[in-house]
Design a protein around this motif. Structure first.
Motif, PDB file in Angstrom:
ATOM      1  N   GLN A  44       1.020  -1.559   0.285  1.00 47.73           N
ATOM      2  CA  GLN A  44       0.626  -0.094   0.088  1.00 47.73           C
ATOM      3  C   GLN A  44       1.000   1.418  -0.297  1.00 47.73           C
ATOM      4  O   GLN A  44       0.641   2.414  -0.812  1.00 47.73           O
ATOM      5  N   ILE A  45       2.004   1.424   0.571  1.00 45.41           N
ATOM      6  CA  ILE A  45       2.754   2.250   1.212  1.00 45.41           C
ATOM      7  C   ILE A  45       3.427   2.344  -0.450  1.00 45.41           C
ATOM      8  O   ILE A  45       4.021   3.478  -1.255  1.00 45.41           O
ATOM      9  N   SER A  46       4.193   1.098  -0.734  1.00 43.97           N
ATOM     10  CA  SER A  46       5.005   1.580  -2.000  1.00 43.97           C
ATOM     11  C   SER A  46       4.526   2.657  -3.228  1.00 43.97           C
ATOM     12  O   SER A  46       4.203   3.057  -4.122  1.00 43.97           O
ATOM     13  N   ALA A  47       2.937   1.797  -3.680  1.00 45.69           N
ATOM     14  CA  ALA A  47       1.726   2.206  -4.033  1.00 45.69           C
ATOM     15  C   ALA A  47       1.464   3.487  -4.092  1.00 45.69           C
ATOM     16  O   ALA A  47       1.635   4.559  -5.667  1.00 45.69           O
ATOM     17  N   PHE A  48       1.745   3.828  -2.919  1.00 48.99           N
ATOM     18  CA  PHE A  48       1.269   5.736  -3.430  1.00 48.99           C
ATOM     19  C   PHE A  48       2.427   6.466  -3.174  1.00 48.99           C
ATOM     20  O   PHE A  48       2.798   7.682  -3.671  1.00 48.99           O
ATOM     21  N   TYR A  49       3.200   5.891  -2.717  1.00 50.56           N
ATOM     22  CA  TYR A  49       5.280   6.359  -2.563  1.00 50.56           C
ATOM     23  C   TYR A  49       5.212   6.344  -3.739  1.00 50.56           C
ATOM     24  O   TYR A  49       5.767   7.645  -5.010  1.00 50.56           O
ATOM     25  N   ALA A  50       5.112   5.326  -4.895  1.00 52.99           N
ATOM     26  CA  ALA A  50       5.613   5.948  -6.509  1.00 52.99           C
ATOM     27  C   ALA A  50       4.403   7.108  -6.822  1.00 52.99           C
ATOM     28  O   ALA A  50       5.024   7.170  -7.945  1.00 52.99           O
ATOM     29  N   ASN A  51       3.601   6.789  -6.501  1.00 51.72           N
ATOM     30  CA  ASN A  51       3.098   7.685  -7.588  1.00 51.72           C
ATOM     31  C   ASN A  51       3.148   8.910  -7.531  1.00 51.72           C
ATOM     32  O   ASN A  51       3.349   9.827  -8.204  1.00 51.72           O
ATOM     33  N   TYR A  52       3.645   9.032  -6.191  1.00 51.05           N
ATOM     34  CA  TYR A  52       3.438  10.276  -5.885  1.00 51.05           C
ATOM     35  C   TYR A  52       4.928  11.016  -5.840  1.00 51.05           C
ATOM     36  O   TYR A  52       5.319  12.298  -6.671  1.00 51.05           O
ATOM     37  N   LEU A  53       5.652  10.413  -5.833  1.00 54.41           N
ATOM     38  CA  LEU A  53       6.985  10.449  -6.591  1.00 54.41           C
ATOM     39  C   LEU A  53       7.439  10.718  -8.240  1.00 54.41           C
ATOM     40  O   LEU A  53       8.246  11.585  -8.909  1.00 54.41           O
ATOM     41  N   HIS A  54       6.303   9.435  -9.515  1.00 56.26           N
ATOM     42  CA  HIS A  54       5.836  10.005 -10.367  1.00 56.26           C
ATOM     43  C   HIS A  54       5.437  11.609 -10.646  1.00 56.26           C
ATOM     44  O   HIS A  54       6.096  11.872 -11.751  1.00 56.26           O
ATOM     45  N   GLU A  55       4.384  12.199  -9.482  1.00 60.14           N
ATOM     46  CA  GLU A  55       4.138  13.219  -9.596  1.00 60.14           C
ATOM     47  C   GLU A  55       4.937  14.224  -9.421  1.00 60.14           C
ATOM     48  O   GLU A  55       4.435  15.531  -9.307  1.00 60.14           O
ATOM     49  N   GLY A  56       5.860  14.173  -8.663  1.00 61.48           N
ATOM     50  CA  GLY A  56       6.998  15.156  -8.527  1.00 61.48           C
ATOM     51  C   GLY A  56       7.204  15.850  -7.005  1.00 61.48           C
ATOM     52  O   GLY A  56       7.620  16.725  -6.157  1.00 61.48           O
TER      53      GLY A  56
END
Length: 398
Positions: free
Chosen positions: A298-310
């Motif tokens: 759960q954490i990783s999916a959110f982190y990856a998406n937020y990172l992707h969005e800068g």
């Protein structure tokens, strides 16, 4: 004269920016490239020569490979991060380190402005703007290609009118290469029903047959490859890339939702990232508990998406990093990966922290060492007790 720091790549867009900023806007142009491991020494030298040919005041190469690993890549490994379960964030993640380095350089120079060559159609414009607005809010942001809505032909015509005639022939495929993978754009990525041809991939198949690759992790970080220890994880990543890349593994097409709300499609090759992520995940499945694995996902999916969005500088990212790092306490051991042309498989692991331990019982076997049949009978009754009561109370007997 006013100073502007230009995030320079040597391509058409930033070449146009370099000349226009100087000739038309009267800026002293400080061209800077933030290298995340994707540029060779020869490429940097060529870039520098081009920059001075465009009339910049100075050129600087900022090596941020180490920072990129420590602040970003290692967390992507800890989290087994694949955007939309496919893409290892090859380009989007490195933009954070690049924009940060440019912002810091602009601050050091006491620059009046900072410029990037992003168009108005993609994710990078948002990433660069957000990082600059966060780290150097007092410095003006210029994005000439976006602001002037320039076509490629208009940029070339302007440069030629000022005696600049570099070879701006448009390549059939746009390549963006970094230590954590290479993205590839071309005509096939503009439609939904085609894939990239073999020749579009920069890394071609060099090996046949199969080969075993052993990756040693210590607390989630790569410490050895095929028994050879590496002090610097970056060197280990490059070694894995050298070995796995020869089998042309890690290729795929990614379709995702862009920051600006449209669907975007890109091809990529990422031999080392894909092998490392899958190997690390295999080890975690052996050494972490069920709920550690669940919440990490759960954490990783959110982190990856937020990172992707800068959104790297949102403090919630530090909170998630703390959880990811804590989870790696016992993620140590060897993972065996078998390489084949165009594919690979994770074979197994060796770890002193392996929870698949026959001392406690063997899955699917008749006899177990840590419990009896009566224990399971009672457990099965209690484990489903709440569901049984719900069905009886609400008369759901069908």
């Amino acid at each position: 004269m006013k100073k502007v720091v230009l995030a320079f790549s040597g391509g058409l867009d930033t070449s146009y920016c370099a000349m226009y900023l100087s000739k038309e806007m009267g800026y002293e142009v400080y061209a800077a490239v933030a290298n995340t491991g994707g540029f060779s020494k020869e490429e940097i030298e060529k870039m520098e020569k081009r920059a001075y040919g465009l009339g910049v005041k100075s050129f600087k190469c900022i090596d941020v490979t180490k920072t990129y690993y420590e602040h970003t890549i290692r967390y992507m490994i800890y989290g087994n991060m694949l955007k939309n379960s496919t893409y290892p964030l090859s380009v989007s993640a490195e933009r954070i380190s690049q924009a940060t380095a440019i912002a810091q350089y602009a601050k050091e120079l006491k620059a009046d402005a900072v410029c990037h060559g992003s168009t108005g159609a993609g994710n990078d414009q948002v990433r660069f703007d957000m990082i600059f607005n966060t780290l150097i809010p007092e410095i003006e942001i210029i994005a000439l290609i976006r602001e002037k809505r320039l076509s490629r032909e208009e940029e070339i015509a302007y440069l030629r009118s000022h005696g600049v005639d570099f070879d701006f022939k448009k390549a059939e495929y746009s390549i963006n290469q970094g230590i954590w993978g290479t993205s590839i754009g071309g005509k096939e990525t503009l439609v939904s029903d085609q894939t990239l041809p073999e020749e579009a991939y920069p890394t071609q198949l060099k090996k046949e047959g199969s080969e075993d690759l052993v990756i040693t992790f210590e607390k989630g970080e790569i410490k050895a490859v095929n028994g050879t220890a590496y002090e610097n994880p970056i060197d280990a990543i490059l070694k894995i890339q050298e070995i796995a890349g020869a089998y042309a593994v890690g290729r795929d097409m990614h379709i995702g939702d862009t920051i600006i709300g449209i669907k975007g499609r890109v091809g990529f090759e990422a031999a080392a990232p894909m092998v490392i992520i899958k190997a690390h995940h295999m080890l975690e499945k052996h050494v972490l508990t069920k709920w550690q694995l669940f919440w990490k996902d759960q954490i990783s999916a959110f982190y990856a998406n937020y990172l992707h969005e800068g959104q790297y500088y949102d403090p919630v990212m530090r909170d998630m990093e703390a959880m990811l790092e804590s989870s790696q306490k016992y993620v140590s051991g060897d993972v065996i990966v078998r390489l084949f042309p165009y594919r690979f498989q994770t074979v197994g692991i060796r770890s002193e922290h392996d929870l698949m331990n026959n001392d406690f019982g063997s899955y699917g076997e008749i006899m177990n060492n840590a419990w009896t049949g009566d224990d399971v009978k009672g457990f099965g009754k209690i484990f489903g007790n709440q569901t049984m009561m719900y069905r009886l109370v609400n008369r759901e007997n069908d």
